[in-house]
Design an enzyme around this catalytic site. Structure first.
Site, mmCIF file in Angstrom:
data_model
loop_
_atom_site.group_PDB
_atom_site.id
_atom_site.type_symbol
_atom_site.label_atom_id
_atom_site.label_comp_id
_atom_site.label_asym_id
_atom_site.label_seq_id
_atom_site.Cartn_x
_atom_site.Cartn_y
_atom_site.Cartn_z
ATOM 1 C CG ASN A 83 -1.815 1.161 1.323
ATOM 2 O OD1 ASN A 83 -1.385 2.289 1.100
ATOM 3 N ND2 ASN A 83 -3.069 0.941 1.643
ATOM 4 C CG HIS A 120 0.825 6.446 4.731
ATOM 5 N ND1 HIS A 120 -0.172 7.410 4.849
ATOM 6 C CD2 HIS A 120 0.348 5.366 5.385
ATOM 7 C CE1 HIS A 120 -1.174 6.929 5.556
ATOM 8 N NE2 HIS A 120 -0.881 5.694 5.888
ATOM 9 C CG HIS A 176 -8.261 4.183 1.041
ATOM 10 N ND1 HIS A 176 -8.445 4.094 2.398
ATOM 11 C CD2 HIS A 176 -9.475 4.512 0.523
ATOM 12 C CE1 HIS A 176 -9.712 4.355 2.691
ATOM 13 N NE2 HIS A 176 -10.351 4.621 1.571
ATOM 14 N NE ARG A 188 -9.314 8.572 4.151
ATOM 15 C CZ ARG A 188 -9.524 7.749 5.194
ATOM 16 N NH1 ARG A 188 -8.713 6.740 5.410
ATOM 17 N NH2 ARG A 188 -10.518 7.961 6.012
ATOM 18 N NE ARG A 206 -7.535 11.532 5.327
ATOM 19 C CZ ARG A 206 -8.013 10.971 6.436
ATOM 20 N NH1 ARG A 206 -7.226 10.199 7.170
ATOM 21 N NH2 ARG A 206 -9.227 11.183 6.838
ATOM 22 C CD GLU A 209 -6.987 -0.167 1.169
ATOM 23 O OE1 GLU A 209 -7.115 0.925 1.755
ATOM 24 O OE2 GLU A 209 -6.167 -1.008 1.516
ATOM 25 C CB THR A 218 -9.257 2.002 7.427
ATOM 26 O OG1 THR A 218 -8.888 2.653 6.213
ATOM 27 C CG2 THR A 218 -10.584 1.308 7.248
ATOM 28 C CD GLU A 234 -7.131 -5.971 3.277
ATOM 29 O OE1 GLU A 234 -7.343 -5.703 2.070
ATOM 30 O OE2 GLU A 234 -6.434 -5.251 4.009
ATOM 31 C CG HIS A 269 -5.486 -1.422 9.369
ATOM 32 N ND1 HIS A 269 -5.659 -0.443 8.415
ATOM 33 C CD2 HIS A 269 -5.388 -0.782 10.540
ATOM 34 C CE1 HIS A 269 -5.706 0.725 8.994
ATOM 35 N NE2 HIS A 269 -5.529 0.553 10.290
HETATM 36 N N1 PXP Z 1 -5.889 -2.866 4.259
HETATM 37 C C1 PXP Z 1 -6.830 -1.887 4.308
HETATM 38 C C2 PXP Z 1 -8.216 -2.235 3.927
HETATM 39 C C3 PXP Z 1 -6.499 -0.575 4.683
HETATM 40 O O1 PXP Z 1 -7.450 0.370 4.722
HETATM 41 C C4 PXP Z 1 -5.154 -0.281 4.985
HETATM 42 C C5 PXP Z 1 -4.762 1.118 5.340
HETATM 43 O O2 PXP Z 1 -5.024 1.958 4.261
HETATM 44 C C6 PXP Z 1 -4.211 -1.319 4.901
HETATM 45 C C7 PXP Z 1 -4.611 -2.604 4.570
HETATM 46 C C8 PXP Z 1 -2.768 -1.077 5.193
HETATM 47 O O3 PXP Z 1 -2.622 -0.755 6.530
HETATM 48 P P1 PXP Z 1 -1.207 -0.255 7.075
HETATM 49 O O4 PXP Z 1 -0.908 1.032 6.378
HETATM 50 O O5 PXP Z 1 -1.429 -0.108 8.524
HETATM 51 O O6 PXP Z 1 -0.216 -1.326 6.723
#
Ligand code: PXP
Length: 237
Positions: free
Chosen positions: A7, A10, A43, A45, A49, A70, A101, A151, A191
């Site tokens: 992901n 960030h 994601h 959003r 953001r 996402e 999330t 998931e 997550h």
């Molecule tokens: N899975 C989902 C559905 C999420 O919303 C997120 C965060 O955007 C992640 C996985 C990844 O989480 P993390 O950034 O804490 O690894």
């Protein structure tokens, strides 16, 4: 062991701190692929953001591995997903004031809206996954909605304050994983997973794919920091 979806939200968070063009999450996706990522996850959003519409459009054209979007179940987000056609859409809950999330999508409480989003995505030929808590009622509803995958939200496991609490959350995830296998859905999780806590989750029976973001981006900033300073120092001295 499981596949890794990286992901890259960030990377975009850092860029959006200055509303500039760097670091570009599209470049990060290419580097993640070079590192062996099996998938790229973003994601989009509703408040934009971090990831922007442009990022998603360029990623759709450049990502060579699986692209997982996402998105909230809101019709406007489903419209975008149907237009861009990522390989998979993971439906997630979204509240504007949350930092990240905060839990799984309540597919029991939002059955009709979820079913409508799932139907539209499936008609567009997109694989649908639901991000849900490791709760039997949510898993059974996901099976009723005939999605391809779920998931499991690993946030409670990741945030557990003691070894006992972490163990209890792992047992809960293992039971949920067994039910996901029983109802014949693809088993994904994510997550809050980090270099320290990921292994027991990756080893759960039948685990297909983990989605990990914050921890990888955090480590990337630090492991690249010394070289970045060295390069700037060579320019200024
Ligand atoms: N899975 C989902 C559905 C999420 O919303 C997120 C965060 O955007 C992640 C996985 C990844 O989480 P993390 O950034 O804490 O690894």
């Amino acid at each position: 062991m499981a596949l890794l979806g990286v992901n890259i939200d960030h990377v975009a968070t850092i860029r959006q701190a200055r509303r500039t063009v760097e670091p570009d999450p599209v470049w990060a996706a290419a580097l993640a692929e070079l590192g062996g990522a099996d998938g790229i996850t973003v994601h989009l959003r509703e408040d934009r953001r971090h990831i922007q519409d442009r990022d998603l459009e360029v990623l759709r054209r450049t990502v060579q591995v699986k692209l997982n979007l996402e998105a909230a179940i809101a019709p406007a987000m489903v419209d975008i997903a149907c237009r861009i056609r990522p390989d998979q859409v993971t439906l997630v809950p979204e509240r504007r004031e949350e930092v990240t999330t905060e839990g799984g999508l309540d597919v029991v409480g939002h059955r009709e809206a979820t079913a409508a989003a799932v139907a539209r995505l499936r008609d567009a030929g997109i694989v649908v996954s639901l991000f849900i808590d490791p709760d039997p009622r949510q898993i059974e509803m996901a099976a009723d909605l005939a999605v391809a995958a779920v998931e499991l939200h690993t946030g409670e496991y990741a945030n557990a304050a003691t070894d006992t609490a972490r163990h209890d959350e792992l047992v809960r995830l293992a039971r949920a994983a067994a039910l996901v296998r029983e109802v014949k859905l693809v088993l994904n999780a994510g997550h809050g997973l980090t270099y320290r806590n990921v292994v027991p989750v990756a080893r759960l029976d039948g685990m297909h794919e983990l989605n990990i973001g914050h921890s990888i981006v955090s480590r990337a900033v630090l492991v690249g920091f010394t070289q970045a300073v060295r390069e700037m120092k060579s320019l200024v001295c």
